[in-house]
Write a protein that holds these residues in place. Sequence first.
Motif, PDB file in Angstrom:
ATOM      1  N   PRO A   1     -29.601  54.675  -3.045  1.00  0.00           N
ATOM      2  CA  PRO A   1     -30.165  54.448  -1.669  1.00  0.00           C
ATOM      3  C   PRO A   1     -29.217  54.366  -0.681  1.00  0.00           C
ATOM      4  N   ARG A   2     -29.083  54.938   0.695  1.00  0.00           N
ATOM      5  CA  ARG A   2     -27.794  54.945   1.577  1.00  0.00           C
ATOM      6  C   ARG A   2     -28.219  54.099   2.753  1.00  0.00           C
TER       7      ARG A   2
ATOM      8  N   CYS B   1     -31.831  48.584   7.778  1.00  0.00           N
ATOM      9  CA  CYS B   1     -30.218  48.179   7.026  1.00  0.00           C
ATOM     10  C   CYS B   1     -29.236  47.857   8.187  1.00  0.00           C
TER      11      CYS B   1
ATOM     12  N   ALA C   1     -27.693  54.613   5.681  1.00  0.00           N
ATOM     13  CA  ALA C   1     -28.143  55.400   6.617  1.00  0.00           C
ATOM     14  C   ALA C   1     -29.402  55.927   6.490  1.00  0.00           C
ATOM     15  N   ASP C   2     -30.213  55.900   5.573  1.00  0.00           N
ATOM     16  CA  ASP C   2     -31.530  56.290   5.261  1.00  0.00           C
ATOM     17  C   ASP C   2     -32.358  55.126   5.743  1.00  0.00           C
ATOM     18  N   CYS C   3     -32.028  54.091   6.067  1.00  0.00           N
ATOM     19  CA  CYS C   3     -32.894  52.819   6.379  1.00  0.00           C
ATOM     20  C   CYS C   3     -32.799  52.572   7.899  1.00  0.00           C
TER      21      CYS C   3
ATOM     22  N   HIS D   1     -34.304  47.946  -1.983  1.00  0.00           N
ATOM     23  CA  HIS D   1     -34.021  49.330  -2.212  1.00  0.00           C
ATOM     24  C   HIS D   1     -33.816  49.794  -3.551  1.00  0.00           C
TER      25      HIS D   1
END
Length: 75
Positions: free
Chosen positions: A27-28, A35, A30-32, A68
């Motif tokens: 998981p990154r 976060c 930037a994708d959430c 995540h």
Amino acid sequence: MPFVALRLASGEERAEVRRNPESGPRPRIADCPECPALKATWWEAESAGDKVKAGEALVAVRRHWRSHVVGGASA
């Protein structure tokens, strides 16, 4: 398992793990959408010198990140 029995994975073993379809992409942040906000809260408390709030915010960041990694819902 005794310590002497531990060893680093060979190149072939690492390649096999990378080919494993069950090991999805990491998981990154930037994708959430949650976060960055959690991390900003932590940095603000740390910058303000509030050790208690910084500690609580860091726990929230880590707990959320673990959700995540294990594929659970956000905490």
